[in-house]
Design a protein around this motif. Structure first.
Motif, short mmCIF file in Angstrom:
data_model
loop_
_atom_site.label_atom_id
_atom_site.label_comp_id
_atom_site.label_asym_id
_atom_site.label_seq_id
_atom_site.Cartn_x
_atom_site.Cartn_y
_atom_site.Cartn_z
N SER A 1 -60.75 -2.34 9.65
CA SER A 1 -62.09 -1.85 9.33
C SER A 1 -63.09 -2.54 10.25
N SER A 2 -64.36 -2.19 10.09
CA SER A 2 -65.41 -2.83 10.89
C SER A 2 -66.12 -3.91 10.09
N TRP A 3 -65.49 -4.39 9.03
CA TRP A 3 -66.13 -5.33 8.12
C TRP A 3 -65.82 -6.76 8.54
N LEU A 4 -66.86 -7.58 8.58
CA LEU A 4 -66.70 -8.99 8.89
C LEU A 4 -67.43 -9.80 7.83
N SER A 5 -66.73 -10.71 7.17
CA SER A 5 -67.37 -11.61 6.20
C SER A 5 -67.33 -13.02 6.77
N VAL A 6 -68.46 -13.72 6.66
CA VAL A 6 -68.62 -15.03 7.28
C VAL A 6 -69.17 -16.00 6.25
N THR A 7 -68.56 -17.16 6.13
CA THR A 7 -69.10 -18.27 5.34
C THR A 7 -69.00 -19.52 6.19
N GLY A 8 -69.91 -20.46 5.96
CA GLY A 8 -69.84 -21.67 6.76
C GLY A 8 -70.97 -22.63 6.50
N THR A 9 -71.01 -23.66 7.33
CA THR A 9 -72.04 -24.68 7.26
C THR A 9 -72.60 -24.90 8.65
N SER B 1 -70.74 -4.39 7.80
CA SER B 1 -69.99 -3.46 8.63
C SER B 1 -70.65 -3.43 10.01
N LEU B 2 -69.88 -3.73 11.05
CA LEU B 2 -70.45 -3.92 12.37
C LEU B 2 -70.00 -2.85 13.37
N ALA B 3 -69.66 -1.69 12.87
CA ALA B 3 -69.24 -0.60 13.76
C ALA B 3 -70.33 -0.28 14.77
N GLY B 4 -69.98 -0.23 16.04
CA GLY B 4 -70.94 0.11 17.08
C GLY B 4 -71.87 -1.00 17.48
N SER B 5 -71.66 -2.21 16.98
CA SER B 5 -72.55 -3.33 17.32
C SER B 5 -72.22 -3.89 18.71
N GLU B 6 -73.25 -4.28 19.43
CA GLU B 6 -73.04 -4.85 20.76
C GLU B 6 -72.31 -6.18 20.64
#
Length: 497
Positions: free
Chosen positions: A6-14, A87-92
């Motif tokens: 998929s075009s889905w990205l999940s990010v967690t962090g510090t 969802s980052l479909a088509g993102s540069e």
């Protein structure tokens, strides 16, 4: 956590920001606007505090203003915990999919006070991928005891733009002290040989620029369509070089790959700052100059001359006709370093600019120029640099004033020289007249005088500085031809055939 189906990205962090000299009432962070459910919390002793945030969006980017009450104390670093997904479909600069994923632009929080071009950071990346996939990222991979096989951890100890890629890779490695690998999206018969060629390119570029600034280099294949839609066929990101599938077919293009590797120094390790023209002269022009040096070393002077005179086959950025088309259509009207139109600045640096850098290398002297570049890069390691700093360094190494050179080629003038010539021989003396059209350039050009036998060849150097220039030499044979700049060492208009 990347999900390649998929075009889905999940990010967690510090993220940790350095201490400021005064108390801070707010922090401003830049992030891609496509992310949703964005949460920032201030990490303090005893727990976390959710910070109220304001949001401004423009051009696909979001600026988050986090307000602190009470203010954040002076001379104390600030630690934030964050989480978001989208969802980052088509993102540069980002593609997520089963064909191979790459993530390299505006995907982690950046201090908006920094230049948008300079998003370098220290730290670690933890990446979780589905079964059958592997990950590669900026930094050095570290073992994660107890973590599942699909978990990858990369740590960077030098400032980098953080990026990663995920795919079903076939991996080939080169032999040598520097870890070099090719991550291909399918089995490629030439992969092992290509990895060794990359190692060879790196060795030659280190001779020009000094030691490569990262502990490893990885060429990563990315799917052609998504990458081209994102605006690149190759992209260098601090220890990684993303290369489209079509650029790996049939083996490596020497000039193209050497250009991308050169960006590890010019554009990655040192971050150019200034007008668009200055930025691209210190990135695109320098990177193609690096490609020229590799071609010269591996393929010889004839191939190098072809690159200068025409361009390198399959590497369109070096095409001289492309620049000449800019000239005749009236687009070359602003000096290279004064350009403030991004696309034009890129294209002129890629076609005209690297030839100017090549001419500068001979004006300074090849050995001295190598030493000057290596010293400049070492002194400005992981810093922002300006065109003024670069020209000052070249003047110091040359030990003389080079303002006339930079003025004619980069800061004051547009276009390129154009001249006509005629010659005659009388009583053993050859007389040459060279007339420059339009405003005169100051250039030193080779003059090759040839006769009827192979041994009947002599070469001289003439400095052109006026509208009409003359010179004469005693020549002990009957002259058949007098060629001005026969190796095309000086960028100039060629006479009509």
């Amino acid at each position: 956590a990347a999900q390649p189906d998929s075009s889905w990205l999940s990010v967690t962090g510090t993220v940790r920001f350095a201490a400021a000299d005064s108390a801070r009432h707010e922090l401003r962070l830049r992030l891609r606007a496509a992310f949703r459910d964005v949460r920032f919390a201030l990490v303090r002793r005893g727990g976390e505090t959710q910070l109220p945030a304001g949001l401004d969006t423009a051009g696909g980017m979001a600026t988050w203003t986090l307000r602190a009450d009470p203010p954040l104390p002076a001379r104390m670093p600030v630690t934030l915990r964050f989480a978001y997904a989208g969802s980052l479909a088509g993102s540069e600069g980002i593609h997520l999919g089963p064909d191979g994923s790459f993530v390299e632009t505006a995907w982690y929080p950046e201090d908006s006070a920094q230049s948008a071009r300079d998003s370098r950071a220290l730290g670690s990346l933890d990446i979780d991928v589905p079964a059958g996939y592997s990950a590669i990222a900026t930094g050095v991979r570290q073992a994660s005891p107890g973590a599942p096989a699909r978990h990858y951890r990369f740590v960077t100890h030098v400032p980098r733009r953080l990026a990663f890629a995920v795919g079903k890779y076939s991996i080939a490695r080169a032999h040598g002290a520097l870890p070099i690998a090719l991550y291909a999206l399918r089995e490629r018969p030439t992969a092992a040989r290509d990895a060794e060629r990359v190692a060879q390119y790196v060795g030659l570029l280190e001779r020009e620029f000094g030691r490569i600034p990262y502990p490893s280099l990885t060429i990563v294949e990315v799917p052609t369509g998504p990458a081209r839609s994102s605006g690149f066929g190759g992209r260098s990101v601090n220890g990684l070089v993303f290369v489209t599938s079509d650029n790996l077919e049939g083996g490596l293009n020497t000039a193209f790959i050497a250009h991308e590797i050169s960006h590890q120094w010019w554009g990655d390790m040192v971050e150019p700052h200034g007008t668009d023209g200055e930025v691209f002269m210190l990135s695109e022009a320098m990177a193609t100059y690096g490609a020229l040096r590799v071609v010269t070393a591996l393929e010889g002077s004839a191939s190098a001359e072809h690159l200068r005179r025409v361009g390198y086959p399959g590497f369109e950025d070096s095409n001289l006709e492309y620049y000449l088309a800019f000239n005749v259509t009236g687009l070359d009207t602003v000096p290279l370093t004064q350009l403030r139109r991004l696309v034009l600045a890129h294209d002129l640096a890629a076609t005209k600019g690297f030839r100017v850098i090549d001419m500068l290398s001979r004006e300074v002297g090849q050995s001295a120029f190598r030493a000057a570049l290596a010293t400049f890069l070492r002194l400005h390691r992981f810093k922002t640099v300006t065109w003024g700093q670069f020209t000052a360094a070249m003047r110091r190494m040359a030990g003389r004033n080079l303002d006339w050179f930079f003025g004619e080629w980069t800061t004051r003038r547009t276009g390129i020289p154009e001249w006509t010539s005629d010659w005659s021989q009388r009583d053993g003396t050859v007389s040459l007249r060279v007339a420059q059209r339009g405003p005169s350039y100051r250039v030193g050009v080779e003059v090759r005088i040839t006769g009827g036998e192979p041994a009947d060849t002599v070469t001289h150097v003439v400095t052109l500085s006026a509208s009409t220039n003359t010179a004469s030499w005693h020549v002990p044979f009957t002259v058949r031809a007098v060629d001005i700049d026969p190796r095309f060492l000086v960028l100039h208009w060629l006479p009509d055939p």
